[in-house]
Design a protein around this motif. Structure first.
Motif, mmCIF file in Angstrom:
data_model
loop_
_atom_site.group_PDB
_atom_site.id
_atom_site.type_symbol
_atom_site.label_atom_id
_atom_site.label_comp_id
_atom_site.label_asym_id
_atom_site.label_seq_id
_atom_site.Cartn_x
_atom_site.Cartn_y
_atom_site.Cartn_z
ATOM 1 N N PRO A 146 0.748 -1.138 -0.218
ATOM 2 C CA PRO A 146 0.154 -0.065 -0.155
ATOM 3 C C PRO A 146 0.714 1.256 0.109
ATOM 4 O O PRO A 146 1.948 1.252 0.496
ATOM 5 C CB PRO A 146 -0.703 -0.052 1.086
ATOM 6 N N GLU A 147 0.588 2.480 -0.561
ATOM 7 C CA GLU A 147 1.178 3.570 -0.954
ATOM 8 C C GLU A 147 1.767 4.053 0.367
ATOM 9 O O GLU A 147 2.752 4.674 0.598
ATOM 10 C CB GLU A 147 0.328 4.530 -1.759
ATOM 11 N N GLN A 148 0.715 4.091 1.456
ATOM 12 C CA GLN A 148 0.768 4.846 2.445
ATOM 13 C C GLN A 148 2.084 4.311 3.443
ATOM 14 O O GLN A 148 2.775 4.929 4.478
ATOM 15 C CB GLN A 148 -0.363 4.650 3.847
ATOM 16 N N VAL A 149 2.688 2.971 2.967
ATOM 17 C CA VAL A 149 3.881 2.426 3.783
ATOM 18 C C VAL A 149 5.124 2.217 3.026
ATOM 19 O O VAL A 149 6.092 1.828 3.700
ATOM 20 C CB VAL A 149 3.302 1.020 4.591
ATOM 21 N N ILE A 150 4.986 2.420 1.858
ATOM 22 C CA ILE A 150 6.167 2.494 1.072
ATOM 23 C C ILE A 150 7.429 3.185 1.509
ATOM 24 O O ILE A 150 8.571 2.656 1.842
ATOM 25 C CB ILE A 150 6.083 3.134 -0.363
ATOM 26 N N ASN A 151 7.440 4.424 1.993
ATOM 27 C CA ASN A 151 8.500 5.157 2.478
ATOM 28 C C ASN A 151 9.014 4.323 3.784
ATOM 29 O O ASN A 151 10.291 4.633 4.024
ATOM 30 C CB ASN A 151 7.864 6.565 2.857
ATOM 31 N N GLN A 152 8.066 3.858 4.671
ATOM 32 C CA GLN A 152 8.689 3.272 5.907
ATOM 33 C C GLN A 152 9.449 2.229 5.516
ATOM 34 O O GLN A 152 10.316 1.889 6.260
ATOM 35 C CB GLN A 152 7.516 2.958 6.741
ATOM 36 N N VAL A 153 9.277 1.141 4.326
ATOM 37 C CA VAL A 153 9.927 0.169 3.940
ATOM 38 C C VAL A 153 11.434 0.648 3.547
ATOM 39 O O VAL A 153 12.444 0.128 4.332
ATOM 40 C CB VAL A 153 9.153 -0.711 3.026
ATOM 41 N N TYR A 154 11.390 1.683 2.698
ATOM 42 C CA TYR A 154 12.608 2.040 2.236
ATOM 43 C C TYR A 154 13.525 2.608 3.378
ATOM 44 O O TYR A 154 14.534 2.309 3.413
ATOM 45 C CB TYR A 154 12.475 3.209 1.252
#
Ligand code: ADP
Length: 170
Positions: A146-154
């Motif tokens: 999901p788009e909302q969590v992409i940054n957190q993974v990177y």
């Protein structure tokens, strides 16, 4: 009231998980997403981070609740007074393990039954571990989670915007 638990590690939540959550939330009155706090597994995200990510991506689903648990799934189910467990099946590779687990659970807690939802074809290949593998090298994960969590993974891999590949780039 029909209740069910969809348990998993969700490290991190993928579009495949979200698809199972959305579909199962229509089958029951109340769906608990059980986030496993398994100290043996050394996850990328802490259990609180995983709970918060799931809350964010399911905020539009009124009958979905996110709760962490540790220990036996059937004990968690009993505590929540739930007798239905939902698991997702991607491919035959999932089948043997899932079957053994559901049968074990039925021996330990005969009142608890497991329902399997098959994956939507477009997410059949998707797993949290694949997402992590791609993210680690700055690959494009936008089609997986999901788009909302992409940054957190990177961020977990210290990959900032300029080190990320976009669609089609190698
Ligand atoms: P676990 O460590 O319990 O397997 P996961 O977070 O990997 O936790 O998966 C939780 C559940 O979601 C499992 O039932 C798994 O089969 C299912 N699942 C995982 N990925 C997908 C997908 N792409 N499509 C459908 N179900 C999936």
């Amino acid at each position: 009231m029909r209740k069910a638990i969809y348990p998993g590690s969700f490290d991190p939540v993928t579009l495949g998980h979200l698809d199972i959550i959305r579909r199962s939330s229509k089958l029951v009155d109340h769906l608990i997403v059980g986030v496993l706090n398994n100290s043996g597994k050394s996850p990328l995200f802490s259990v609180d981070e995983r709970v918060n990510m799931l809350k964010e991506v399911t905020s539009d689903l009124e009958n979905v609740e996110i709760i962490s648990f540790s220990g036996l799934l059937v004990d968690f189910a009993r505590k929540q007074q739930v007798q239905t467990i939902i698991r997702g099946l991607r491919a035959v590779t999932d089948f043997e393990y899932e079957l053994a687990m559901s049968q074990t659970n039925r021996v330990v807690a005969p009142e608890v039954d497991t329902i399997f939802l098959n994956t939507s074809l477009k997410y059949a290949y998707l797993s949290s571990s694949m997402v992590k593998e791609v993210a680690m090298y700055g690959g494009d994960i936008s089609k997986f989670i999901p788009e909302q969590v992409i940054n957190q993974v990177y961020e977990k891999y210290g990959i900032d915007q300029k080190n990320r590949k976009t669609e089609g780039e190698v």
